[in-house]
Design a protein around this motif. Structure first.
Motif, PDB file in Angstrom:
ATOM      1  N   ALA A 285      92.815  96.162  63.681  1.00  0.00           N
ATOM      2  CA  ALA A 285      94.162  96.630  63.378  1.00  0.00           C
ATOM      3  C   ALA A 285      94.630  97.668  64.395  1.00  0.00           C
ATOM      4  O   ALA A 285      95.778  97.621  64.857  1.00  0.00           O
ATOM      5  CB  ALA A 285      94.203  97.220  61.969  1.00  0.00           C
ATOM      6  N   LEU A 286      93.752  98.581  64.756  1.00  0.00           N
ATOM      7  CA  LEU A 286      94.119  99.595  65.751  1.00  0.00           C
ATOM      8  C   LEU A 286      94.329  98.984  67.127  1.00  0.00           C
ATOM      9  O   LEU A 286      95.226  99.395  67.870  1.00  0.00           O
ATOM     10  CB  LEU A 286      93.036 100.678  65.816  1.00  0.00           C
ATOM     11  CG  LEU A 286      92.993 101.634  64.625  1.00  0.00           C
ATOM     12  CD1 LEU A 286      91.777 102.552  64.740  1.00  0.00           C
ATOM     13  CD2 LEU A 286      94.264 102.440  64.543  1.00  0.00           C
ATOM     14  N   THR A 287      93.519  97.995  67.470  1.00  0.00           N
ATOM     15  CA  THR A 287      93.685  97.318  68.756  1.00  0.00           C
ATOM     16  C   THR A 287      95.034  96.602  68.820  1.00  0.00           C
ATOM     17  O   THR A 287      95.758  96.693  69.819  1.00  0.00           O
ATOM     18  CB  THR A 287      92.539  96.311  68.981  1.00  0.00           C
ATOM     19  OG1 THR A 287      91.304  97.014  68.943  1.00  0.00           O
ATOM     20  CG2 THR A 287      92.682  95.604  70.307  1.00  0.00           C
ATOM     21  N   LEU A 288      95.383  95.893  67.754  1.00  0.00           N
ATOM     22  CA  LEU A 288      96.675  95.194  67.713  1.00  0.00           C
ATOM     23  C   LEU A 288      97.840  96.181  67.756  1.00  0.00           C
ATOM     24  O   LEU A 288      98.849  95.927  68.422  1.00  0.00           O
ATOM     25  CB  LEU A 288      96.759  94.309  66.474  1.00  0.00           C
ATOM     26  CG  LEU A 288      95.822  93.104  66.449  1.00  0.00           C
ATOM     27  CD1 LEU A 288      95.933  92.365  65.135  1.00  0.00           C
ATOM     28  CD2 LEU A 288      96.095  92.178  67.623  1.00  0.00           C
ATOM     29  N   ALA A 289      97.707  97.297  67.069  1.00  0.00           N
ATOM     30  CA  ALA A 289      98.750  98.314  67.101  1.00  0.00           C
ATOM     31  C   ALA A 289      98.903  98.887  68.505  1.00  0.00           C
ATOM     32  O   ALA A 289     100.024  99.097  68.988  1.00  0.00           O
ATOM     33  CB  ALA A 289      98.440  99.422  66.102  1.00  0.00           C
ATOM     34  N   GLY A 290      97.796  99.139  69.177  1.00  0.00           N
ATOM     35  CA  GLY A 290      97.842  99.652  70.543  1.00  0.00           C
ATOM     36  C   GLY A 290      98.492  98.676  71.499  1.00  0.00           C
ATOM     37  O   GLY A 290      99.296  99.067  72.360  1.00  0.00           O
ATOM     38  N   ILE A 291      98.171  97.407  71.357  1.00  0.00           N
ATOM     39  CA  ILE A 291      98.796  96.384  72.210  1.00  0.00           C
ATOM     40  C   ILE A 291     100.290  96.314  71.936  1.00  0.00           C
ATOM     41  O   ILE A 291     101.102  96.217  72.861  1.00  0.00           O
ATOM     42  CB  ILE A 291      98.118  95.018  71.985  1.00  0.00           C
ATOM     43  CG1 ILE A 291      96.697  95.045  72.534  1.00  0.00           C
ATOM     44  CG2 ILE A 291      98.914  93.896  72.633  1.00  0.00           C
ATOM     45  CD1 ILE A 291      95.864  93.829  72.156  1.00  0.00           C
ATOM     46  N   GLY A 292     100.671  96.394  70.680  1.00  0.00           N
ATOM     47  CA  GLY A 292     102.089  96.368  70.329  1.00  0.00           C
ATOM     48  C   GLY A 292     102.853  97.538  70.929  1.00  0.00           C
ATOM     49  O   GLY A 292     103.948  97.366  71.473  1.00  0.00           O
ATOM     50  N   ILE A 293     102.283  98.711  70.870  1.00  0.00           N
ATOM     51  CA  ILE A 293     102.926  99.900  71.445  1.00  0.00           C
ATOM     52  C   ILE A 293     102.983  99.786  72.965  1.00  0.00           C
ATOM     53  O   ILE A 293     103.993 100.095  73.590  1.00  0.00           O
ATOM     54  CB  ILE A 293     102.186 101.176  71.003  1.00  0.00           C
ATOM     55  CG1 ILE A 293     102.385 101.387  69.504  1.00  0.00           C
ATOM     56  CG2 ILE A 293     102.666 102.387  71.796  1.00  0.00           C
ATOM     57  CD1 ILE A 293     101.508 102.459  68.909  1.00  0.00           C
TER      58      ILE A 293
ATOM     59  N   MET B 292      90.944  92.157  57.539  1.00  0.00           N
ATOM     60  CA  MET B 292      91.087  92.632  58.911  1.00  0.00           C
ATOM     61  C   MET B 292      90.389  93.986  59.015  1.00  0.00           C
ATOM     62  O   MET B 292      90.616  94.879  58.210  1.00  0.00           O
ATOM     63  CB  MET B 292      92.583  92.763  59.241  1.00  0.00           C
ATOM     64  CG  MET B 292      92.836  93.219  60.652  1.00  0.00           C
ATOM     65  SD  MET B 292      94.579  93.427  61.083  1.00  0.00           S
ATOM     66  CE  MET B 292      95.213  91.795  60.941  1.00  0.00           C
ATOM     67  N   SER B 293      89.579  94.119  60.007  1.00  0.00           N
ATOM     68  CA  SER B 293      88.837  95.369  60.163  1.00  0.00           C
ATOM     69  C   SER B 293      89.732  96.455  60.775  1.00  0.00           C
ATOM     70  O   SER B 293      90.773  96.167  61.371  1.00  0.00           O
ATOM     71  CB  SER B 293      87.615  95.155  61.050  1.00  0.00           C
ATOM     72  OG  SER B 293      88.025  94.911  62.377  1.00  0.00           O
ATOM     73  N   ASP B 294      89.315  97.696  60.607  1.00  0.00           N
ATOM     74  CA  ASP B 294      90.099  98.814  61.133  1.00  0.00           C
ATOM     75  C   ASP B 294      90.216  98.764  62.649  1.00  0.00           C
ATOM     76  O   ASP B 294      91.263  99.067  63.211  1.00  0.00           O
ATOM     77  CB  ASP B 294      89.467 100.141  60.720  1.00  0.00           C
ATOM     78  CG  ASP B 294      89.574 100.381  59.224  1.00  0.00           C
ATOM     79  OD1 ASP B 294      90.447  99.759  58.587  1.00  0.00           O
ATOM     80  OD2 ASP B 294      88.786 101.195  58.711  1.00  0.00           O
ATOM     81  N   GLY B 295      89.137  98.372  63.312  1.00  0.00           N
ATOM     82  CA  GLY B 295      89.148  98.301  64.774  1.00  0.00           C
ATOM     83  C   GLY B 295      90.148  97.274  65.284  1.00  0.00           C
ATOM     84  O   GLY B 295      90.871  97.517  66.254  1.00  0.00           O
TER      85      GLY B 295
END
Length: 55
Positions: free
Chosen positions: A6-14, A1-4
């Motif tokens: 992972a950050l996108t999924l984290a942002g959606i989760g938040i 999984m790329s960093d981008g």
């Protein structure tokens, strides 16, 4: 999984967690009984179950 990704999924989760938290809190406030505690002269809490058993 790329960093981008992972950050996108984290942002959606938040972004989803914040409104969902308030939705759940409002549901609890409206649908859960928040009865007030009552105490007798000795300081013991009076519960509704005790009153039903004695009556």
């Amino acid at each position: 999984m790329s960093d981008g990704l992972a950050l996108t999924l984290a942002g959606i989760g938040i972004a989803l967690a914040v409104p969902l938290t308030f939705m759940v809190a409002n549901w609890v406030r409206k649908n859960v009984d928040h009865g007030e505690a009552r105490f007798d002269s000795s300081g013991r809490m009076i519960s509704d179950e005790e009153e039903r058993d004695e009556a």
